[in-house]
Design an enzyme around this catalytic site. Structure first.
Site, short mmCIF file in Angstrom:
data_model
loop_
_atom_site.label_atom_id
_atom_site.label_comp_id
_atom_site.label_asym_id
_atom_site.label_seq_id
_atom_site.Cartn_x
_atom_site.Cartn_y
_atom_site.Cartn_z
N SER A 236 -12.55 -3.67 1.29
CA SER A 236 -12.79 -3.21 2.65
C SER A 236 -14.24 -2.81 2.80
CB SER A 236 -11.95 -1.96 2.97
OG SER A 236 -10.58 -2.22 2.90
N LYS B 240 -4.32 3.96 10.94
CA LYS B 240 -5.06 4.58 9.85
C LYS B 240 -6.07 5.57 10.45
CE LYS B 240 -7.18 3.21 5.46
NZ LYS B 240 -7.99 2.22 4.76
N ARG C 75 0.84 -1.19 0.00
CA ARG C 75 0.00 0.00 0.00
C ARG C 75 0.88 1.24 0.00
NH1 ARG C 75 -4.36 0.56 4.81
NH2 ARG C 75 -2.54 0.98 6.10
#
Lengths: 216, 216
Positions: free
Chosen positions: B109, B137, B40
């Site tokens: 997600s 996050k 990512r």
């Protein structure tokens, strides 16, 4: 690709559009003769870019122009855009060429003769710039002037676009240096009248062609 | 896909890797039994992501694990990664499904039962979270707890991963709630010993399996 579409290549920019929607600005640019519309949203989410591209697709197509997506090959493929434009920090042009079907238009930004020669092996056009100083893309580095444009145009076998600080007052110099067209951001999207601004650039660069005549 | 690979799914994060290279952290995670590595780089250039993915590919493959690219389907296709993971702000899952060959792994997600049901129509797995509070996050929103995980696992026909604030101390609760596996960032990549951290999560969640045993 039909080269005359490349005469006026408009890169969209939401921040510079003075509150006007991108579809509105795009329609005005197309009416003024833009032959290519590039959608760029470096900080946008994939979903945002996808939705905007879906919205612009039919409009751009209705004018016989091309819709090019900046950087995101996946978005271009998902919306069946006409092509992709990449810079030297994006996916390598060779990789993009493999991902696009042979018919997908691939453009590559170059800042040197070496980059231009490498890109021209796989690209349908290259863009050289910033030819003139520009405030639109602060990270674009110092302007390279018309000399590099002239050298690239003489060296590569694909159409060369000039980009960076271009407006109706200096487009003719770009054409004389060998540019097949000019790519603009502010000069059209930030103009009071984007349609007239687009038409004026085409008149100034190609006196023999009516506004947008070459692009349909 | 072999479900047991999903038991431990490690999401790489350069900032949390404490100066260790991503390849190094990846090798340790794999040695500890991670079955999936997700790359990512939301703020990275396409070129950066491409180069890192090219570097990680053979390493991940050598452990029989899967390399999943976050968000950028084009990068995944260009490097022939095993699949793509998208969130609700990325390209729509249906569009990604079309871009990936049928065999490409697609993860999505989800933050609600409704999102999970929609995603499960095209996804190979869904991830639910943040199950527990997490600092990794900050934009992930408030934690959803084990209840949503339980409801999603009962409602959809694809493996469900738990993500968010998971470590060896709470993985068992996720498994008991129906998770096929857990996705972690900090618990492995920021650990003093990523290999042991990975193995400890597997031991805590699946007592019957040796560390990583299910992933080869």
């Amino acid at each position: 690709m039909k080269c005359d579409r490349l005469r006026l290549y408009v890169v969209l920019d939401r921040e510079l559009s003075r509150g006007r929607g991108l579809s509105h600005v795009t329609e005005l640019a197309l009416a003024g003769g833009a032959g290519v519309i590039q959608l760029r949203g470096k900080t946008w989410s994939g979903l945002e870019l996808y939705r905007e591209a879906v919205a612009l697709g039919p409009l751009v197509k209705s004018y016989g122009a091309l819709l090019i997506i900046n950087d995101r090959v996946d978005v271009a493929l998902a919306v069946q855009a006409d092509g992709v434009h990449v810079g030297q920090e994006d996916l390598p042009a060779e990789a993009v060429r493999r991902l696009l079907a042979p018919r997908g238009v691939l453009g590559v930004s170059v800042g040197s003769l070496e980059e231009a020669r490498a890109a021209a092996k796989v690209a349908d056009y290259v863009s050289v710039g910033p030819v003139f100083p520009t405030a639109t893309k602060p990270d674009a580095g110092p302007s390279v002037g018309l000399d590099l444009l002239r050298h690239v145009a003489a060296a590569v076998g694909v159409p060369v676009l000039a980009i960076g600080g271009i407006h109706a007052g200096n487009v003719q110099g770009c054409v004389q240096a060998g540019a097949a067209g000019v790519a603009v951001v502010s000069a059209v999207v930030a103009a009071d009248d984007p349609e007239e601004a687009a038409a004026a650039i085409l008149r100034a660069g190609w006196r023999d062609a009516g506004a947008g005549q070459g692009c349909r």
